[in-house]
Design a protein around this motif. Structure first.
Motif, PDB file in Angstrom:
ATOM      1  N   SER A 227       0.859  -1.173   0.000  1.00  0.00           N
ATOM      2  CA  SER A 227       0.000   0.000   0.000  1.00  0.00           C
ATOM      3  C   SER A 227       0.901   1.231   0.000  1.00  0.00           C
ATOM      4  N   ALA A 228       1.023   1.856  -1.153  1.00  0.00           N
ATOM      5  CA  ALA A 228       1.967   2.964  -1.294  1.00  0.00           C
ATOM      6  C   ALA A 228       1.378   4.020  -2.222  1.00  0.00           C
ATOM      7  N   GLU A 229       1.038   5.149  -1.672  1.00  0.00           N
ATOM      8  CA  GLU A 229       0.351   6.208  -2.414  1.00  0.00           C
ATOM      9  C   GLU A 229       1.204   6.798  -3.530  1.00  0.00           C
ATOM     10  N   ARG A 230       2.540   6.802  -3.354  1.00  0.00           N
ATOM     11  CA  ARG A 230       3.416   7.435  -4.336  1.00  0.00           C
ATOM     12  C   ARG A 230       4.196   6.444  -5.183  1.00  0.00           C
ATOM     13  N   LEU A 231       3.936   5.166  -5.037  1.00  0.00           N
ATOM     14  CA  LEU A 231       4.696   4.149  -5.754  1.00  0.00           C
ATOM     15  C   LEU A 231       4.540   4.313  -7.263  1.00  0.00           C
ATOM     16  N   ARG A 232       5.693   4.383  -7.965  1.00  0.00           N
ATOM     17  CA  ARG A 232       5.679   4.558  -9.419  1.00  0.00           C
ATOM     18  C   ARG A 232       6.195   3.319 -10.158  1.00  0.00           C
TER      19      ARG A 232
END
Length: 459
Positions: A227-232
């Motif tokens: 769960s990672a809001e900024r994961l690209r």
């Protein structure tokens, strides 16, 4: 003559800008730097302001380590006023108390505002990072490589400023994922052949780049939750046996690149991957009954991509394409074949979902002992594939089999926008066979007047 030669070498360094001298000296080990520092006042100044310190201990004994520790403490204490960009320590043997000395060197480096720490200990059974390291405000990158049995003990407190973490061939404790999640500045995590518990639960508001490669667990099942809001960028790859069956639950609304390979038992994506542009799927399944369900869920979450690479065994169970989404944004497709008798009906089901395809690549074909089914160019004609009208580029690895030649015949005849066809011959094909196949292909009907055909040997 010897004095003049030495003087000239010193003058050479005196004339260079410091950043160039530092770059040259950065390739030397710690002992060589210490020797160089005795040559002149200028050499001493260069060494004491060096932004890179490398300690290579090889198989040093405990006595040698003790002497070297006293020397290094004296040297680094003189270096405290200069900033150290990178500190690197390598030791190839296990020495009693060695981790204590190295821990002291690491703490000494933090006093010099070290930004990057690289540790490589091939034979260490256990190494504990010093607890004081978590207090370093300047540390940004940490890389540790040990051996598959080597246990890495992390401090109980999080690293405040750490941005990049690379671990390879290490074992970690049960609360490893909690520790990663607690590092609030962490942007990149690369784990290669890391042994951990059966669950990896990563929750982060800062993480942008995550790679999990050949992870080792003590169970046939490995549950991954990200769960990672900024994961690209997310890359999960299991290349070697024994490999666990993965279960992936994903929440990454800003994901741009997604690569996933290995044995899979479950997949769930929370939310939409609206930013996804590139995907590489090489997943396999233990149970064919769940294969379509998983690949369908994957397709539902990645259908916005513009480029996709996928293995033939990932799509072998596609039998109900009407349940799958259309890849309306897709322009580039790479089909990776594990053998030359690719599941053509499944491939057609996939191609029917890609009406605006511009580039088609078929990689990795190998000669098979027996071709089970024959698919003529007339068969391809009967499929009424929409993508053929927008196709600009085709790149195929071939082994000279009938199905491959017939597909080429169909594409040349129907792809009116085709600009380039590249044929890559398998090295097992004899020169006389290559010549015959090339001649045959050049005689096929061509729909596009601007198309060019190129032949290569695939090395």
């Amino acid at each position: 003559m010897e004095k003049q030669s030495k003087s000239r070498k010193i003058d050479f360094f005196r004339r260079l800008p410091d950043f160039i001298s530092h770059r040259i000296l950065s390739f030397l080990g710690f002992k060589d730097i210490a020797r160089f520092s005795t040559l002149s006042t200028k050499c001493r100044e260069l060494c004491l302001t060096l932004p890179v310190l490398t300690i290579e201990l090889g198989n040093a004994s405990g006595k040698e380590l003790y002497k070297f520790n006293a020397f290094s403490h004296s040297f680094t204490s003189l270096n405290n006023e200069a900033d150290v960009h990178q500190f690197k320590a390598e030791k190839y043997g296990q020495t009693l108390g060695g981790d204590h000395h190295i821990g002291n060197w690491i703490l000494e480096a933090t006093k010099s505002n070290v930004e990057n720490i690289i540790l490589r200990f091939n034979k260490f059974k256990i190494f504990s990072l010093p607890s004081g390291l978590s207090n370093s405000a300047c540390l940004r990158d940490l890389e540790v490589r040990m051996n598959p049995q080597g246990l890495l003990n992390l401090p109980t407190t999080s690293f405040v400023g750490l941005e990049k973490l690379k671990l390879r061939d290490v074992r970690v404790s049960t609360n490893f994922d909690e520790w990663i999640s607690s590092c609030k500045s962490l942007k990149m995590v690369h784990l290669h052949a890391v042994t951990c518990v059966n669950t990896l639960n990563l929750s982060s508001l800062s993480l942008e780049d995550l790679i999990l490669k050949d992870m080792l667990v003590g169970s046939p099942n490995f549950n991954i939750k990200v769960s990672a809001e900024r994961l690209r960028n997310l890359r999960i790859v299991w290349l070697y046996a024994p490999q666990p069956s993965q279960s992936l639950t994903l929440h990454a609304p800003k994901l741009e690149q997604f690569s996933w390979g290995g044995l899979v038992s479950h997949y769930s994506c929370e939310g939409n991957l609206e930013s996804l542009s590139k995907s590489n799927i090489s997943i396999d399944f233990n149970d064919e009954r769940v294969a379509l369900g998983i690949i369908g869920q994957v397709f539902q979450s990645i259908y916005r991509v513009s480029s996709i690479s996928i293995c033939d065994y990932s799509i072998k169970e596609i039998s109900s394409p009407e349940l799958l989404p259309e890849f309306s944004n897709l322009h580039s497709l790479t089909l990776k074949c594990t053998n030359s008798s690719i599941e053509i009906p499944s491939a057609i089901s996939l191609l029917n979902l890609m009406p605006h395809l511009n580039s088609l690549k078929i990689n990795g074909c190998h000669p098979s002992e027996k071709m089970e089914k024959s698919f003529s160019s007339e068969y391809w004609e009967s499929q009424n594939l929409k993508f053929v009208h927008s196709l600009n580029e085709v790149d195929m690895h071939i082994s000279g089999e009938h199905n491959e030649i017939e597909l080429i015949k169909y594409l040349l005849k129907n792809a009116k926008s085709l600009k380039m066809l590249t044929i890559r011959f398998n090295t097992r094909i004899l020169p006389c066979e290559r010549s015959e196949i090339s001649k045959k292909i050049r005689q096929f009907q061509v729909a596009s007047s601007s198309s060019a055909i190129y032949f290569f040997i695939d090395h």
